[in-house]
Design a protein around this motif. Structure first.
Motif, mmCIF file in Angstrom:
data_model
loop_
_atom_site.group_PDB
_atom_site.id
_atom_site.type_symbol
_atom_site.label_atom_id
_atom_site.label_comp_id
_atom_site.label_asym_id
_atom_site.label_seq_id
_atom_site.Cartn_x
_atom_site.Cartn_y
_atom_site.Cartn_z
ATOM 1 N N VAL A 104 0.847 -1.405 -0.629
ATOM 2 C CA VAL A 104 -0.218 0.035 0.132
ATOM 3 C C VAL A 104 1.346 1.523 -0.144
ATOM 4 O O VAL A 104 0.824 2.333 -0.372
ATOM 5 C CB VAL A 104 -0.348 -0.391 0.931
ATOM 6 C CG1 VAL A 104 -1.953 0.948 1.206
ATOM 7 C CG2 VAL A 104 -2.183 -1.097 1.446
ATOM 8 N N SER A 105 2.033 1.581 1.024
ATOM 9 C CA SER A 105 2.904 2.075 0.767
ATOM 10 C C SER A 105 3.732 2.832 -0.276
ATOM 11 O O SER A 105 3.963 3.612 -1.139
ATOM 12 C CB SER A 105 3.492 1.709 1.867
ATOM 13 O OG SER A 105 4.448 3.243 1.696
ATOM 14 N N GLY A 106 3.896 1.377 -1.031
ATOM 15 C CA GLY A 106 3.710 1.522 -2.554
ATOM 16 C C GLY A 106 3.033 2.307 -3.520
ATOM 17 O O GLY A 106 3.963 3.498 -4.452
ATOM 18 N N PHE A 107 2.228 1.831 -3.603
ATOM 19 C CA PHE A 107 1.409 2.144 -4.979
ATOM 20 C C PHE A 107 0.416 3.413 -4.701
ATOM 21 O O PHE A 107 0.310 4.186 -5.691
ATOM 22 C CB PHE A 107 -0.546 1.313 -4.918
ATOM 23 C CG PHE A 107 -0.413 -0.377 -5.643
ATOM 24 C CD1 PHE A 107 0.239 -0.218 -7.035
ATOM 25 C CD2 PHE A 107 -0.172 -1.452 -5.580
ATOM 26 C CE1 PHE A 107 1.032 -1.457 -7.940
ATOM 27 C CE2 PHE A 107 -0.014 -2.715 -5.740
ATOM 28 C CZ PHE A 107 0.641 -2.397 -7.400
ATOM 29 N N THR A 108 0.745 3.235 -3.211
ATOM 30 C CA THR A 108 0.154 4.354 -2.841
ATOM 31 C C THR A 108 1.231 5.970 -2.840
ATOM 32 O O THR A 108 1.028 7.327 -1.941
ATOM 33 C CB THR A 108 -0.638 5.295 -1.779
ATOM 34 O OG1 THR A 108 0.640 5.118 -0.156
ATOM 35 C CG2 THR A 108 -2.140 4.095 -1.217
ATOM 36 N N THR A 109 2.892 5.342 -2.984
ATOM 37 C CA THR A 109 3.455 6.509 -3.248
ATOM 38 C C THR A 109 3.920 7.101 -2.339
ATOM 39 O O THR A 109 4.006 8.236 -2.728
ATOM 40 C CB THR A 109 3.444 7.879 -4.315
ATOM 41 O OG1 THR A 109 2.286 8.514 -4.383
ATOM 42 C CG2 THR A 109 3.058 6.864 -6.177
ATOM 43 N N THR A 110 3.702 6.600 -1.126
ATOM 44 C CA THR A 110 3.947 6.918 0.243
ATOM 45 C C THR A 110 5.521 6.972 0.881
ATOM 46 O O THR A 110 6.180 7.879 0.875
ATOM 47 C CB THR A 110 3.192 6.305 1.543
ATOM 48 O OG1 THR A 110 1.508 6.710 0.492
ATOM 49 C CG2 THR A 110 3.289 7.111 3.060
ATOM 50 N N GLY A 111 5.514 5.743 0.200
ATOM 51 C CA GLY A 111 7.434 5.173 1.393
ATOM 52 C C GLY A 111 7.462 4.985 2.278
ATOM 53 O O GLY A 111 8.610 5.021 2.931
ATOM 54 N N SER A 112 6.677 5.110 3.670
ATOM 55 C CA SER A 112 6.503 3.995 4.457
ATOM 56 C C SER A 112 7.461 2.560 4.773
ATOM 57 O O SER A 112 6.268 2.035 3.480
ATOM 58 C CB SER A 112 5.846 4.466 5.567
ATOM 59 O OG SER A 112 5.673 6.189 6.097
ATOM 60 N N THR A 113 7.709 2.275 5.876
ATOM 61 C CA THR A 113 8.151 1.092 5.145
ATOM 62 C C THR A 113 8.194 0.248 6.925
ATOM 63 O O THR A 113 8.759 1.186 8.323
ATOM 64 C CB THR A 113 10.251 0.934 4.331
ATOM 65 O OG1 THR A 113 10.041 -0.680 4.728
ATOM 66 C CG2 THR A 113 10.315 1.669 5.513
ATOM 67 N N GLY A 219 9.804 7.420 -2.846
ATOM 68 C CA GLY A 219 11.044 7.443 -1.357
ATOM 69 C C GLY A 219 11.748 6.128 -1.714
ATOM 70 O O GLY A 219 12.222 5.977 -0.670
ATOM 71 N N PHE A 220 10.851 4.739 -2.074
ATOM 72 C CA PHE A 220 11.165 3.769 -1.272
ATOM 73 C C PHE A 220 12.837 4.129 -2.138
ATOM 74 O O PHE A 220 12.409 3.980 -3.296
ATOM 75 C CB PHE A 220 10.717 2.536 -2.248
ATOM 76 C CG PHE A 220 9.348 2.384 -1.711
ATOM 77 C CD1 PHE A 220 9.936 2.916 0.424
ATOM 78 C CD2 PHE A 220 8.551 1.158 -1.694
ATOM 79 C CE1 PHE A 220 8.811 1.361 1.074
ATOM 80 C CE2 PHE A 220 7.621 0.925 -1.369
ATOM 81 C CZ PHE A 220 7.804 1.245 0.536
ATOM 82 N N GLY A 221 14.295 3.155 -1.447
ATOM 83 C CA GLY A 221 15.468 3.384 -1.855
ATOM 84 C C GLY A 221 15.479 2.044 -1.696
ATOM 85 O O GLY A 221 14.680 1.154 -1.423
ATOM 86 N N ILE A 222 16.507 1.833 -2.152
ATOM 87 C CA ILE A 222 17.101 -0.037 -1.959
ATOM 88 C C ILE A 222 18.536 -0.333 -1.212
ATOM 89 O O ILE A 222 18.849 -1.171 -1.324
ATOM 90 C CB ILE A 222 17.717 -0.565 -3.629
ATOM 91 C CG1 ILE A 222 19.087 0.249 -4.016
ATOM 92 C CG2 ILE A 222 16.302 -0.792 -4.837
ATOM 93 C CD1 ILE A 222 19.154 0.512 -5.074
ATOM 94 N N ASN A 429 0.723 10.900 2.265
ATOM 95 C CA ASN A 429 1.847 10.312 1.168
ATOM 96 C C ASN A 429 3.239 10.323 1.179
ATOM 97 O O ASN A 429 3.883 10.843 0.480
ATOM 98 C CB ASN A 429 1.418 10.164 0.197
ATOM 99 C CG ASN A 429 0.054 9.657 -0.057
ATOM 100 O OD1 ASN A 429 -1.438 10.473 -0.766
ATOM 101 N ND2 ASN A 429 -0.474 8.313 0.720
ATOM 102 N N VAL A 430 3.678 10.944 3.193
ATOM 103 C CA VAL A 430 5.301 11.177 2.845
ATOM 104 C C VAL A 430 6.238 10.467 2.552
ATOM 105 O O VAL A 430 6.741 10.146 1.559
ATOM 106 C CB VAL A 430 5.732 12.908 3.602
ATOM 107 C CG1 VAL A 430 6.326 13.396 3.998
ATOM 108 C CG2 VAL A 430 3.761 13.495 3.357
ATOM 109 N N GLY A 431 6.114 9.218 3.356
ATOM 110 C CA GLY A 431 6.847 8.833 4.150
ATOM 111 C C GLY A 431 7.363 8.639 5.060
ATOM 112 O O GLY A 431 6.956 7.486 6.066
ATOM 113 N N PRO A 432 8.328 9.514 5.235
ATOM 114 C CA PRO A 432 9.262 9.322 6.866
ATOM 115 C C PRO A 432 8.113 10.909 8.034
ATOM 116 O O PRO A 432 8.058 11.399 7.172
ATOM 117 C CB PRO A 432 10.841 10.171 6.962
ATOM 118 C CG PRO A 432 10.439 10.731 5.165
ATOM 119 C CD PRO A 432 9.328 10.172 4.466
ATOM 120 N N GLY A 433 8.556 10.542 8.850
ATOM 121 C CA GLY A 433 8.038 11.337 10.004
ATOM 122 C C GLY A 433 9.015 11.568 10.638
ATOM 123 O O GLY A 433 10.163 12.192 10.444
#
Length: 486
Positions: A104-113, A219-222, A429-433
């Motif tokens: 969901v984080s990927g498809f919604t372009t959020t980037g939280s993990t 914002g997903f990195g590898i 849909n940001v990613g980090p807090g």
């Protein structure tokens, strides 16, 4: 409600999703990875479910706004449920709820993990993880409209339900051609970014995954340390520039490519966007200067953090958890503001903030002088009062969801900053807090219930509330029964 048509359209989307898993399967096969089998069965299951839904095509293929909302909401939910299969079947994310959160984080372009160590994933899974950003950035349904023939007058309901912003317009008379233009611009900009990153010395696989994450503003990195891994000013600046590019309304690029430069550069939302970015960079750079060696180093880290947060990309070069409170508050405000309507970014959107601000000043003037008659104007146009009222209602619902989510997430018993920013970053849909969910943290320690709330927030934020909210109510049936009595 045309239920058979809804199921038929969902079937097409699942078949499309199965096809979009093929490049990741190819990467896994190329490296002879364990995840190859997981991708193979995920594709079979997803395609099989899609074909099953398409066995009984509807007699009537017309649909309105209600069907469009339901198709949009269900499509994103089911795409996430099936998209989590490669992570789960490979056992590299053994909990299905965790796999669902990541998807969901990927498809919604959020980037939280939920991953503490990203680098242990197979390259096929890393590719799929980043590719979900690229798919979700422009939208699953927009892609479907671009490749499949649809009824032009009715398919507009699909695009309006999925596209970010208070309103959607067509570039050209045929909606399918508009969707094609959007994806042509999207692909071209992505390829240009890949080329720039290769020129800067980034490996091909890294360039593709980074470009997918930037284009979708995900914002997903590898690498565990995100963009800081490359320790390259040139790579950072390339990514920062493209985060801004993908945070701008794509209609402006259409004007540029068609030679209508005047229409592109007089856009008021564009001016607000650049103004907010420059002001935030300057304020934070001055505030964090004592932490770094000189103004230009603080400007470098400030500019990357600001463009990353306001575009809702979520990449990181430093841990802004360690910055002064003033800088962290500015970043939290940028999370809520977000990027432009019609971009791949999240948040409230600049156009809504601008119209809310102008309507507030208009109402204050009317309070002082009740006889004054003044319309809210944006981009040189007079905004209809129903649009202004709709944006005001959206803001109220937006704040209510945030407050309700904070209350539910507080049951975990974590600190206040973690609780509030975890909701802000997922819903926008940001990613980090900040604190536990900062650039070096993750969401692993939250309860399964909280992760499902975060999933719901990410979907609500990406679809801008209404399509998903509509799916969880009985308003469709009630309104139909209500109308039939008159």
């Amino acid at each position: 409600m045309n239920k058979r048509l809804i199921l038929f359209q969902i079937g097409s989307i699942l078949i499309l999703e199965a096809g979009l898993m093929l490049p990741s399967l190819g990467v896994a096969l190329l490296h002879s990875e364990q995840s190859t089998t997981a991708f193979f069965f995920s594709i079979l299951i997803t395609a099989g479910a899609g074909l099953l839904l398409k066995l009984f095509p509807p007699q009537d293929r017309r649909f309105g706004s209600r069907e469009g909302l339901v198709i949009t909401g269900l499509a994103w939910i089911l795409a996430s449920l099936f998209g989590a299969l490669p992570f789960y079947l490979s056992a590299q994310i053994p909990s299905y709820i965790d796999a669902l959160f990541e998807t969901v984080s990927g498809f919604t372009t959020t980037g939280s993990t939920i991953l503490a160590n990203i680098e242990v994933l197979d390259q096929g899974l890393l590719f799929w993880r980043s590719f979900t950003h690229w798919i979700g950035g422009m939208g699953i349904l927009v892609f479907l409209l671009a490749i499949l023939p649809q009824n032009n007058s009715h398919s507009m309901h699909l695009m309006r339900s999925e596209a970010p912003g208070p309103e959607v317009s067509k570039f050209v008379p045929r909606l399918r051609d508009s969707a094609k233009i959007l994806y042509q611009i999207y692909i071209l900009l992505t390829l240009i970014m890949v080329g720039c990153l290769l020129f800067a010395g980034m490996p091909l696989f890294d360039s593709l995954c980074t470009a997918f994450g930037t284009a979708g503003t995900g914002g997903f990195g590898i690498w565990n340390d995100s963009i800081a891994h490359y320790d390259s000013v040139l790579i950072e600046q390339i990514i920062a520039v493209f985060m801004v590019i993908f945070g701008i309304n794509f209609s402006l690029y259409f004007f540029v490519f068609t030679g209508k430069l005047k229409n592109a550069f007089k856009n008021e939302e564009f001016h607000w966007f650049l103004g907010i970015i420059l002001a935030a960079i300057l304020m934070i750079a001055v505030n964090i200067m004592p932490l770094f060696d000189g103004f230009w180093t603080s400007w470098r880290h400030s500019s990357f953090a600001v463009t990353s947060i306001i575009s809702t990309s979520g990449f990181a070069t430093v841990d802004f958890n360690l910055w002064p409170t003033f800088s962290k508050i500015v970043l939290c405000l940028l999370m809520m503001v977000g990027s432009c309507a019609g971009s791949t970014g999240g948040g409230m959107k600049i156009v809504r903030i601008g119209i809310l601000f102008k309507s507030l000043t208009r109402d204050l003037k009317k309070f002082i002088n009740p006889r004054i008659i003044r319309r809210v104007r944006f981009n040189g146009l007079s905004i209809d009062e129903h649009v202004v009222a709709g944006i005001q209602s959206y803001f109220v619902i937006y704040m209510l969801i945030i407050l309700a989510s904070i209350l539910l997430i507080s049951l975990n018993g974590f600190d206040l900053t973690t609780t509030i920013t975890s909701v802000l970053t997922t819903f926008n849909n940001v990613g980090p807090g900040l604190e536990m969910v900062g650039p070096t943290g993750n969401f692993y320690d939250f309860s399964g219930f909280s992760k499902l709330i975060f999933c719901l927030n990410m979907l609500l934020g990406r679809l801008e509330i209404y399509p998903l909210l509509f799916c969880f109510t009985l308003s469709a049936q009630k309104s139909t029964k209500f109308q039939s009595t008159f």
